[in-house]
Design an enzyme around this catalytic site. Sequence first.
Site, PDB file in Angstrom:
ATOM      1  N   ASP A 410      -3.207   1.203  18.819  1.00  0.00           N
ATOM      2  CA  ASP A 410      -2.284   0.091  18.633  1.00  0.00           C
ATOM      3  C   ASP A 410      -2.976  -1.173  19.147  1.00  0.00           C
ATOM      4  OD1 ASP A 410       0.131  -1.325  18.195  1.00  0.00           O
ATOM      5  OD2 ASP A 410       0.694  -1.038  20.284  1.00  0.00           O
ATOM      6  N   THR A 412      -1.041  -4.591  20.152  1.00  0.00           N
ATOM      7  CA  THR A 412      -0.260  -5.315  21.145  1.00  0.00           C
ATOM      8  C   THR A 412       0.064  -4.416  22.328  1.00  0.00           C
ATOM      9  OG1 THR A 412       0.723  -6.615  19.367  1.00  0.00           O
ATOM     10  CG2 THR A 412       1.794  -6.702  21.517  1.00  0.00           C
ATOM     11  N   GLU A 514       3.768 -20.110  20.398  1.00  0.00           N
ATOM     12  CA  GLU A 514       4.583 -21.313  20.531  1.00  0.00           C
ATOM     13  C   GLU A 514       5.006 -21.510  21.980  1.00  0.00           C
ATOM     14  OE1 GLU A 514       7.857 -21.525  17.762  1.00  0.00           O
ATOM     15  OE2 GLU A 514       6.673 -22.974  16.643  1.00  0.00           O
ATOM     16  N   LYS A 578       1.437 -29.228  12.763  1.00  0.00           N
ATOM     17  CA  LYS A 578       0.432 -28.339  13.360  1.00  0.00           C
ATOM     18  C   LYS A 578       0.240 -27.158  12.410  1.00  0.00           C
ATOM     19  CE  LYS A 578       3.775 -25.663  16.097  1.00  0.00           C
ATOM     20  NZ  LYS A 578       4.216 -25.281  17.448  1.00  0.00           N
ATOM     21  N   ARG A 612      -7.653 -18.485  19.644  1.00  0.00           N
ATOM     22  CA  ARG A 612      -6.803 -18.741  18.471  1.00  0.00           C
ATOM     23  C   ARG A 612      -6.586 -20.242  18.381  1.00  0.00           C
ATOM     24  NH1 ARG A 612      -2.830 -13.647  18.979  1.00  0.00           N
ATOM     25  NH2 ARG A 612      -1.613 -14.751  17.444  1.00  0.00           N
ATOM     26  N   THR A 692      -1.606  -1.478  13.581  1.00  0.00           N
ATOM     27  CA  THR A 692      -0.696  -2.383  14.280  1.00  0.00           C
ATOM     28  C   THR A 692       0.437  -2.844  13.373  1.00  0.00           C
ATOM     29  OG1 THR A 692      -0.557  -4.531  15.433  1.00  0.00           O
ATOM     30  CG2 THR A 692      -2.206  -4.325  13.696  1.00  0.00           C
ATOM     31  N   GLY A 693       1.568  -3.102  13.968  1.00  0.00           N
ATOM     32  CA  GLY A 693       2.684  -3.685  13.240  1.00  0.00           C
ATOM     33  C   GLY A 693       2.575  -5.194  13.145  1.00  0.00           C
ATOM     34  N   ASP A 694       1.540  -5.765  13.745  1.00  0.00           N
ATOM     35  CA  ASP A 694       1.355  -7.211  13.766  1.00  0.00           C
ATOM     36  C   ASP A 694       0.812  -7.714  12.438  1.00  0.00           C
ATOM     37  OD1 ASP A 694       1.587  -9.630  15.037  1.00  0.00           O
ATOM     38  OD2 ASP A 694       0.602  -8.933  16.849  1.00  0.00           O
ATOM     39  N   ASN A 833       6.959   2.572  18.854  1.00  0.00           N
ATOM     40  CA  ASN A 833       6.431   2.592  17.485  1.00  0.00           C
ATOM     41  C   ASN A 833       5.117   3.362  17.378  1.00  0.00           C
ATOM     42  OD1 ASN A 833       5.310   0.452  19.060  1.00  0.00           O
ATOM     43  ND2 ASN A 833       4.457  -0.442  17.220  1.00  0.00           N
TER      44      ASN A 833
END
Length: 1217
Positions: A410, A412, A514, A578, A612, A692-694, A833
């Site tokens: 995984d 995250t 954010e 942005k 990032r 990953t679920g990302d 998950n």
Amino acid sequence: MTSTEKGSGRFWPFRSKWTPCRSFHDQEEERRVRANDREYNGKYKYADNHIKTSKYNIFTFLPINLYEQFQRVANTYFLCLLILQLIPQISSLSWFTTIVPLALVLTVTAVKDAMDDYFRHKSDRQVNTRQSQVLISGKLQKEKWMNVHVGDIIKLENNQFVAADLLLLSTSEPSGLCYIETAELDGETNLKVRQALPVTSDLGADITHLAEFDGEVLCEPPNNRLDRFIGTLMWKERSYSLDNQKMLLRGCILRNTDWCFGMVIFAGLQTKLLQNCEKTKFKRTSIDKLMNTLVLWIFGLLLCLGIVLAIGNSIWESSVGKHFQIYLQWEANNNSAVFSGFLTFWSYIIILNTVVPISLYVSMEFIRLGHSYFISWDRGMYHSGQDVPAEARTTTLTEQLGQVEYVFSDKTGTLTQNIMTFNKCSINGKIYGEVFDEYGHKIEFTEATPCVDFSHNPLADVKFRFHDTALVEAVHDGNVSVQEFFRLLALCHTVMPEEKIKGQLVYQAQSPDEGALVTAARNFGFVFCDRTPETITVVEMGKPVTYQLLAILDFNNVRKRMSVIVRTSDGQIKLYCKGADTILFERLSTSNEDLSCVTSEHLNMFAGEGLRTLVLAYKNLDRAFFEEWAKKLHIASTVLDDREESVDALYEEIERDLILLGATAIEDKLQEGVGETLLALSLANIKIWILTGDKLETAMNVAYSCNMLRDDMSEIFIITGPTAVDVQMQLRRAKDHITGPLNHRCKHLDQADVHTQDSVFEETVNAEYALIISGHCLAYALEAELQHLLLDTACLCMTVICCRVTPLQKAQVVELVKKHKQAVTLAIGDGANDVSMIKTADIGVGIGGEEGMQAVLASDFTFAQFCFLQRLLLLHGRWSYHRMCKFLRYFFYKNFAFTLVHFWFAFFCGFSAQTVYDQWFITLFNVVYTSLPVLALGLFDQDVSEQNSLRHPKLYEPGQQRLLFNKRQFLLCSLNGTITSLALFFVPYCTLGYSPRDDGTTASDHQSFAVIIATSLIIVVSIQIGLDTNYWTPINHLYIWGSLAMYFFILFIPYSNSAFQELPKYFSFFGTAHSCLTRSNVWLVILLTTVICIIPGVAFRFVQRELYPTLTEKVRHLQVSRKQCPLKQIRRRVRRNSSRRSAYAFSHQEGFGELITSGRNMRGLLAPPPGRLQNSTSWVENMLRRISEQSMRIGSPSPKSTASHKTDKRQDSKESM
């Protein structure tokens, strides 16, 4: 969905359809649920909310556990032998010699399995007894989760887990909104929005109205789709459409919402979370499976030997034995030589069964238990920050850790900490966030590096860390560009503020990115503190300023940017934007060319460090132009046809000619040591797949950060086809691209050789490729007609990333590799998950993290940090495999040597099934004389030291290739044992067969012969295990020499006068030991036998190590020849030289913009809601250097390297890339 699909009621996953799962009784075509009516719902016999992950109960434990244990062929084999031993006509051994160890093995294994299942029961009980508030008979009552039924209305409060799959009815928030965290489902910690139907939202918290609610839901049957729900609510003669946005799924956590009410649609095992969970499977190691085959081989060998000896008995009885019938009469029921041979066959099957004694399996269980304790006791895998040690939750898979070929991880919480930090920024062409010493050397930040003091800002976040004071000074000095930069960060977002405790401001962000950006602006003096549908309030340098919010141009995956339009207090209209640099640079004003070039260089630097990045720009708008544009937007947002396209076109129109402010660089912190661990595993030839679920961009950023993706790769294939045909074409093109240079060589192969061809490609492809595929494409690729293409293509790639995958898809990917590659797989994760893939893989590893304990409870091994996987595999796993293989080779060697002496003796005893040894020696050989030395070998032996195991990952490969114990190794050690048995029998027979004693009597009587062979055997196997031992401990010395001494001590007890007088039937070798072992010629024979047995093996090893040394032997030679000093651990920041921008990871779905501007999520107008490696020409050199710099304590903090280049500060930051 088409009308045809609606009428059919059948849906299939990941297209426009879904697959209904079978109910407890009959297949459900649809589900009907009526609120507050248990009697009505009860007739459908839906599952209750009770869950069960355990395998046994008090009634099923014994039969199921015995069934599982007798799947092990050896246990069945010993049971059959026990039955044979109960027949006196064929048994030469007592029945208790088999039943006692068999019962011991079954009991020990059953107790261990019972303990494992007890903890599963305990976990189930903890979940099932959680409390929920259920509306029963018009009152809210506390009920256990397991007592919740379909159709019940339950109340949830802030920060509570959702007990079942609920239809949201009403909430404390405006417009029936609530916020949930779905980390248990998909690993994402950002908040998601759910909204109740307006008609049910009006029910509010009125218990009377809720108790009178009798709506009926008609919906899909239970299925595993986490992202989709189709249903209809029928109430008051009207129908209301239901979708996933109206559902709260089990495993979610209610956030930022005081309370909500929901109606149970699916409960217990039929909830979508548990539909994605695989059943607990019985896991067996590859050695266990091989042992089953070998036991069958040995049984076949015993049958052959038994047949040979039975034929010999029949021949002997018919030709020789008949002459002795005068005084050796046949038994009444034995009237022929053939029948005598038949009985002899079974007798020899019993006598020769010690080739595989049951003590072998007892010893294996003890060795595995010891290995599991070594893992739990390893201080190098203890995480002091969380006070969490490693734990082996199963004791049957330790040697399997040394054979892993594929790791499925995984992202995250497993590779990353899921903590975003504002690291650096570029404003108006200047980089902030780097610090240099007085010599111009760049300082590497550590915990001890001084941070900027934000105490002057009472609203600052005390957890925020930043080291460059120049940025604070620029803000205070009134630098216009810097202040506008942070003003943009404080205004352009969808974050919701919350004041949990007076004076403590908390941000609820839709994505961690954010939150990090708004927090940065907050600490630098631009504090976002309040919003309404029409305004945003920011405290700028201590002064509150309110901006009129005119529009939010929200983010989506196509736009890859977000803008807000605000009116300042002096009436000026501004657009703040942005987004990804590739998008915003195209929309900049031509006057920004020079600045954009400089900023682009800075972005390259940031991306090279794995950060990032995000570009910021603004634009001053003419009032008349904006008013005209706003009218167009209003019209476009109300049309029915092509609404989204019309709105996007207007967004494009206004987001042009922007003025560049700069760029941000956020670090998605990897866990400590992740980069080094992945490098070490790669060098060990372990393939690592990220599941990953990302979203795709986020997964790629992390892969770049930990060097799994690099710009110098030959090709990165991204599979994004919308249909099965597109996915097939993209996969086929990728495979053809990789195999193109080699494909012409294999065109003559037929279809049967396809997989062999792919295996050849895997070995010959030298270029590095990566494959990235998203969840909806993976759904097509996992279908029967495409799964082999997917597997072949993926296995040709060095890196594989599957993003936006469901828990069930993770399990399907693992099963695909496990089934078709016949490889040992390991899955590692930290959330609910990940449970399915953890259970599916051969080995499941759970990380105790931020997403609960479900992964830990379902796993085989647990620890706190991903970096400990290196020690688990390369140290404990490799040692366990090495020890187990050496244990098995030696065990088969000594038992073949011990047992086959009976075979040679049969030719000299008329094939009468007479044993060579005394019965007590046969009983004690594997239990007392040789059990402890081989146990010490299996527990403590080390081929190389701990440091060298970690320093040389290539040492791991023999386990993957199953080189240390396989069918060939079994045949070799069996052959060695057979040759030893020949020497043990024939050397004493030939030397003492006709030699007289001093008194003239014959020295070759049966009892003396038995003692000589037994003594020679014990000495030979003791010397042999000493030669096999690489790592001597006091325990090894005690067990080996102690067992040898124990033999001579016990030898004189069964053969003593007192034992014979008490039980003459069982102690018939009276005086033999003293008579035999006091003669010098007997000891000379024993010495000769020992030399003949040992010298050939020693010579073979010497020649093999001198001429054909293995890597292990080379490393051990270096280890012995010189004392190695431990290398200091030097942690360097993982950097990469890249021109690729790390795309900003916005939320996975559209943001809260429409909710904010509509005011549906506002309580009022003023109140907030409650509640890479540095550049190198050789990647391999970098990996080798980094691995060599690791110490054995991976988990301990390490000093940062302070070396840097001496040059100009800003110029140095550019050239370091």
